[in-house]
Design an enzyme around this catalytic site. Structure first.
Site, PDB file in Angstrom:
ATOM      1  N   PHE A   1      41.604  34.048  35.014  1.00  0.00           N
ATOM      2  CA  PHE A   1      40.896  35.287  34.657  1.00  0.00           C
ATOM      3  C   PHE A   1      41.633  35.950  33.497  1.00  0.00           C
ATOM      4  CE2 PHE A   1      39.861  39.772  34.701  1.00  0.00           C
ATOM      5  CZ  PHE A   1      38.469  39.722  34.777  1.00  0.00           C
TER       6      PHE A   1
ATOM      7  N   ASP B   1      49.531  34.959  29.917  1.00  0.00           N
ATOM      8  CA  ASP B   1      48.848  36.186  30.328  1.00  0.00           C
ATOM      9  C   ASP B   1      49.634  36.755  31.506  1.00  0.00           C
ATOM     10  OD1 ASP B   1      47.275  38.075  31.579  1.00  0.00           O
ATOM     11  OD2 ASP B   1      45.377  37.042  31.188  1.00  0.00           O
TER      12      ASP B   1
ATOM     13  N   LYS C   1      47.946  46.612  32.561  1.00  0.00           N
ATOM     14  CA  LYS C   1      48.063  47.082  33.943  1.00  0.00           C
ATOM     15  C   LYS C   1      49.277  47.989  34.196  1.00  0.00           C
ATOM     16  CE  LYS C   1      45.251  43.538  36.270  1.00  0.00           C
ATOM     17  NZ  LYS C   1      44.227  44.317  36.927  1.00  0.00           N
TER      18      LYS C   1
HETATM   19  C1  LIG Z   1      45.519  38.059  34.432  1.00  0.00           C
HETATM   20  C2  LIG Z   1      44.579  39.104  33.892  1.00  0.00           C
HETATM   21  N1  LIG Z   1      44.257  39.081  32.598  1.00  0.00           N
HETATM   22  C3  LIG Z   1      43.438  40.005  32.068  1.00  0.00           C
HETATM   23  C4  LIG Z   1      42.878  40.991  32.835  1.00  0.00           C
HETATM   24  C5  LIG Z   1      41.949  41.997  32.201  1.00  0.00           C
HETATM   25  O1  LIG Z   1      42.562  43.234  32.128  1.00  0.00           O
HETATM   26  P1  LIG Z   1      41.689  44.566  31.855  1.00  0.00           P
HETATM   27  O2  LIG Z   1      40.822  44.768  33.059  1.00  0.00           O
HETATM   28  O3  LIG Z   1      42.714  45.640  31.661  1.00  0.00           O
HETATM   29  O4  LIG Z   1      40.893  44.312  30.628  1.00  0.00           O
HETATM   30  C6  LIG Z   1      43.178  41.042  34.193  1.00  0.00           C
HETATM   31  C7  LIG Z   1      42.568  42.072  35.062  1.00  0.00           C
HETATM   32  O5  LIG Z   1      42.451  41.928  36.251  1.00  0.00           O
HETATM   33  C8  LIG Z   1      44.055  40.076  34.741  1.00  0.00           C
HETATM   34  O6  LIG Z   1      44.374  40.076  36.041  1.00  0.00           O
END
Ligand SMILES: Cc1ncc(COP(=O)(O)O)c(C=O)c1O
Length: 392
Positions: free
Chosen positions: A128, A215, A244
């Protein structure tokens, strides 16, 4: 209830009006133990005094100027992130998806500068990376993509925790420029890869002149028991994305770069109106200082050991339990059946948790949690999971 909100969310019928430490309270004065941190965001808990003070002081002096001018707090935060990660240069945005967009753009630019006209990025099944067009295209979940076709091209998908399939890509596809991967898959169900996975990826990237892009949006900022999850292995990525917990709830995202990735983006290539504003950056500096000064990385590791031990103990006779997976305070309890209703069972017992990948109870408690609160969390989680009928 307003009828004027787009139905993007199926929100639970509870609204919180106050938070303090690991607890939240709703309008009726009911108390809830926060086992989720707004999905890995409020790692310092709610109303953390130093963060509240930093926000108040900065709001009273200067919130926004724009990147047309240099921003001192942005420079301080970049210095701090580089000092903590061993990396070199940072671009700031406002969310995780934006941080990943910056990384994806950087990888394409890196490829195009080497005359690779169709640069491709290796991404993982069940990953994700966000909800913007490029990040949902990188995401390995059809539910996130369905209806948004045509997807952004340029992603090659392989299974997670499987380096052989990436070596096969390297042998056959000369357009690959980068690998984008979560050190632990969060939304995918707290999937912890074999130890040595990131080191193996680092080697493959080095051998092929690819960028290793991590990520760390869910895993970063001390949650894994190290400041960044990649620090469990002796590697440094070329790119790391954060968001986050970096602002403990104040929106901020960061694309952190190292070595050959650090000078790829040049003036005019990328930008953001709000990204890196003084309010967000001062808050994030305070978050990082608070984690370091209070040894919260260690606390995360210690409390994680306690929690996992209590959960293993308390659930050992529960036939629905498949596996408990964890890296620090990223904890997934996989059950043998879909269990979305455990979220409301938990709510009824004054506990916030979440279910991801249908069968995985996900816990992302605050890093400030103490021993007694950890025991309370374990008791409640065990009670909630025990409400599920045995499946035969
Ligand atoms: C691993 C990862 N990458 C990217 C995101 C996307 O972040 P945002 O919701 O701040 O755009 C998330 C959100 O849950 C995530 O867990």
């Amino acid at each position: 209830m307003s009828n004027h909100l787009i139905s993007a969310y199926q929100s639970l019928p509870v609204s919180f009006i106050r938070g303090d430490g690991v607890y939240l309270w709703d309008q009726d004065g009911n108390q809830y133990l926060d086992g989720l941190c707004g999905i890995s965001v409020t790692s310092l808990g709610h109303n953390y005094p130093a963060v509240t003070e930093a926000i108040q002081q900065q709001a009273a002096s200067l919130i926004h100027t724009s990147n047309l001018y240099s921003i001192e707090w942005q420079q301080k935060l970049a210095d701090r992130l580089c000092e903590l990660s061993g990396m070199d240069k940072v671009f700031f945005g406002n969310s995780g998806a934006e941080a990943n967009e910056a990384a994806i753009k950087l990888a394409r630019l890196y490829g195009n500068k080497q005359n690779i006209k169709d640069p491709q990025i290796v991404v993982m099944e069940h990953s994700f990376h966000g909800r913007t067009m490029a990040t949902l295209s990188a995401t390995g979940n059809r539910k996130v993509q369905a209806g948004f076709e045509p997807l952004v091209s340029g992603f090659v998908r392989v299974p997670y925790n499987d380096t052989e399939s990436i070596e096969a890509v390297a042998a056959n596809n000369k357009n690959v420029v980068a690998v984008l991967v979560e050190p632990v898959q969060g939304e995918g169900g707290i999937v912890v890869p074999d130890s040595g996975y990131l080191t193996a990826l680092r080697k493959i990237c080095d051998a092929n002149n690819w960028l290793l892009m991590l990520d760390e949006i869910q895993t970063g900022i001390a949650r894994s028991g190290k400041m960044f999850a990649f620090q469990h292995e002796s590697i440094i990525p070329d790119v790391m994305t954060l968001a986050k917990a970096l602002g403990n709830g104040v929106p901020i995202g960061a694309c952190v770069t190292h070595g050959k990735a650090a000078d790829v983006i040049q003036p005019g290539n990328h930008g953001s109106t709000f990204g890196g504003n003084p309010l967000a950056c001062r808050t994030a500096c305070t978050v990082l200082d608070s984690i370091v000064e209070n040894n919260l990385t260690e606390n995360a590791a210690r409390r994680a050991r306690q929690l996992v031990e209590l959960l293993n103990q308390g659930l050992k006779n529960n036939d629905n339990l498949m596996e408990i997976r964890s890296l620090g305070l990223l904890i997934g309890i996989e059950l043998n059946q879909n269990c979305p209703k455990l979220v409301t069972e938990a709510l009824d017992r004054g506990l916030l948790l979440n279910v991801t990948a249908d069968k995985v109870v996900r816990l992302l408690p605050p890093l400030i949690i103490n021993e007694t609160q950890t025991a309370e969390l374990a008791d409640k989680v065990i009670e909630v999971i025990n409400t599920l009928p045995a499946s035969h």
